[in-house]
Design a protein around this motif. Structure first.
Motif, PDB file in Angstrom:
ATOM      1  N   LEU A  79      72.858  65.479  18.916  1.00 15.69           N
ATOM      2  CA  LEU A  79      71.593  64.765  18.798  1.00 15.69           C
ATOM      3  C   LEU A  79      70.916  65.101  17.480  1.00 15.69           C
ATOM      4  CD1 LEU A  79      69.552  64.858  22.115  1.00 15.69           C
ATOM      5  CD2 LEU A  79      69.992  62.887  20.647  1.00 15.69           C
ATOM      6  N   ALA A 122      67.977  57.914  21.966  1.00 11.29           N
ATOM      7  CA  ALA A 122      67.876  58.714  20.745  1.00 11.29           C
ATOM      8  C   ALA A 122      67.690  57.813  19.525  1.00 11.29           C
ATOM      9  CB  ALA A 122      69.117  59.588  20.580  1.00 11.29           C
ATOM     10  N   GLU A 165      75.346  66.644  23.460  1.00 13.16           N
ATOM     11  CA  GLU A 165      73.886  66.544  23.353  1.00 13.16           C
ATOM     12  C   GLU A 165      73.287  67.751  22.672  1.00 13.16           C
ATOM     13  OE1 GLU A 165      71.553  65.171  26.837  1.00 13.16           O
ATOM     14  OE2 GLU A 165      73.568  65.152  27.695  1.00 13.16           O
ATOM     15  N   GLU A 216      72.325  57.751  23.975  1.00 10.32           N
ATOM     16  CA  GLU A 216      72.490  57.345  22.572  1.00 10.32           C
ATOM     17  C   GLU A 216      71.427  56.313  22.183  1.00 10.32           C
ATOM     18  OE1 GLU A 216      77.346  57.965  22.232  1.00 10.32           O
ATOM     19  OE2 GLU A 216      76.529  55.946  22.196  1.00 10.32           O
TER      20      GLU A 216
END
Lengths: 354, 354
Positions: A207, A240, A203, A237
């Motif tokens: 990201l 995001a 992360e 995921e």
């Protein structure tokens, strides 16, 4: 030029369809209950399509139980073994991810293509810079050119069998190569692209690599379905992925929110009110643009472009509706006054639509 | 083609120099103590340059006290009033952000340009879609073309006075226009660009808009210094700016970290170990690439490209040094074994450098 279209269950990919978000389960596929539970979680988070790894025969068998329980269309991810692919198709998956060049003889490829054609499901060719063919690596290195050439080979296998229900991905673990490969592919082929930065990391940095890589491609009009890859919970995921679509204005009926960073010119305490107003506006939804600005330098300009805007002035906030000042207010009643105007605009637009 | 070069104090911008990170103070500039305290905070967070708004004469006077106490070079942000600009230069700022077309007569522009030339400091022309000239808005709308045309006008003012110590920014509150404007500008001009998405919003979506917009431009080789704009603490803007550089491999001596998202093929519990290894590797720093992979599909390929890699296999982890398997280990001693190889590689590279 729009890409061609494939269908994963009820989800249309390509040809200018809305960009879908997908992820992959991280459970052991042979554990049906855990896998179904994870699919439900990611579905609740806003995922459109889910992929499950099928590394062995037991995992392929488990699909027979997973598919009927899944709220999302399932793609089976298979490497090397065409029998697993045939079994997955038989067990009702909505798509395959398999690289035809890796499953052996032409007969095997043909069997898989025929099974997919029979079931009406597409094949994704998924090229990863980390698993390119040896001879391509020798000729090109692990470059965008090698990645596109690898995709071209796999495509040829299927096209020679008159199978064109194809989707392609080209992924590397760094942003630059991923973006370059997808751009190069889009110049040469009209197949829809599944995009993402693979093995982007945790992360912590993964990201951001995903935001940049996927975002840069979507800005170019490249990418028909997206996957954020993180060494983390698949729900993250999915969230995001949706954040990327939201940030680029690609989610329907999600308000656009503009707010200034504030500086030494700040005339009104907008840092307190911007997040509150953002949340209130999001609760309502709708296709509107809202701006919360601290001073008169860029405030009036943004107010003109927004449906509803707040612009700080000396000690009060001006509220603008479609660029026209409609109210002046202090901090008291600020949010109420602002939201009243937002609701007016939404009601008027609703009225126009009817 | 590399852009031209400007200097902000000891920071070089343009011409292929390292990308610098900047932000803006959000304190009242007239409050010297608060402003200096905030500059120290953002400096500690890794900021290279700081900008302060100078909305009035008292703020310009305060610069005389702020500049000598600041650990960072300071840029004064000024609108409309050329006297504030002259005073800021006199008070020792390292750069101005002012749009020459907005400060009145040619004489005034000339006075500012001469003051800057005398002090050896550059001017940033900062075009915002929210404050474009009326006639450009009428001709083009608030488009990338209008933004570049506005920059061209301001540039002309200065070039006519033989002042070319110029940096330019073109910002809009949406990613697509920002990126399009900066790309268009880079085609027409060789001046260095300060890039950022303005008024991107709160931390909620503003961050992601900034990641995508700034990241997409840097991928294209556009952008010489960056500013993330959030309706939030400026420290967060600095950290986000640095994250973008890190994600694109643009921070020197920061390890690159690759780790797979894991899936149903997972052979080893890398989700537990990836963040631990990432942190340990970051503590050491250095220009190396590290990969932590869960299975044999992409693992060996990434291992080949990484300096040190872990690749999960059935029940153990293979540790690779420059693509060669050098150790097999269980979970016990995993981190120690991995880090020993990392240190070896770092020591060897250090040796080569000496």
């Amino acid at each position: 030029m729009p890409t061609s279209i494939v269908h994963i269950g009820s989800v249309t990919i390509g040809g200018g369809s809305p960009i879908s978000v997908q992820t992959m389960t991280k459970t052991d596929t042979r554990n049906v209950d855990e896998t179904v539970a994870q699919i439900r979680e990611i579905s609740a988070a806003g995922c459109d399509i889910v992929r499950v790894a099928v590394p062995d025969c037991k995992a392929a068998d488990a699909l027979a139980e997973i598919v009927p329980q899944s709220p999302l269309p399932i793609i089976a991810d298979i490497h090397f073994d065409h029998k697993l692919a045939l079994k997955a198709v038989k067990n009702g998956v909505c798509g395959l991810r398999i690289n035809p060049g890796n499953i052996g003889s032409r007969e095997r490829v043909k069997a898989v293509a025929e099974a997919c054609a029979g079931a009406g499901i597409p094949i994704r060719i998924g090229v990863n810079a980390g698993s390119l063919e040896k001879e391509l690596l020798e000729q090109y290195g692990a470059t965008p050119e090698a990645m596109v050439e690898s995709a071209a080979r796999h495509i040829r296998y299927l096209e020679e069998l008159n199978f064109t229900d194809i989707k392609v991905s080209l992924k590397a673990s760094d942003v630059a190569r991923t973006v370059a490969a997808c751009r190069l592919f889009a110049k040469r082929f009209g197949y829809p692209q599944h995009i993402g930065v693979t093995e982007a990391g945790t992360e912590h940095t993964g990201l951001i690599k995903s935001y940049i890589g996927i975002g840069a491609l979507l800005l170019d009009g490249i990418g028909d379905t997206i996957r954020v890859s993180l060494t983390a919970d698949p729900v993250k995921e999915v969230l995001a992925g949706r954040e990327i679509l939201r940030a680029l204005g690609l989610l329907p009926d999600v308000p656009k929110f503009v707010s200034c960073p504030t500086c030494g010119r700040l005339d009104f305490n907008i840092r307190k009110y911007a997040p509150i107003i953002e949340k209130e506006v999001e609760k309502l939804g709708g296709n509107i643009t809202v701006a919360v600005m601290g001073c008169a330098v860029n405030g009036p300009g943004e107010a003109k472009e927004a449906d509803v805007a707040l612009c700080g002035a000396r000690g009060y906030a001006g509220i603008y509706k479609k660029g026209k000042l409609v109210a002046k207010t202090g901090e008291e009643n600020l949010v109420e006054t602002f939201m009243k105007v937002v609701k007016e605009v939404l009601a008027e637009e609703e009225g126009e639509r009817i």
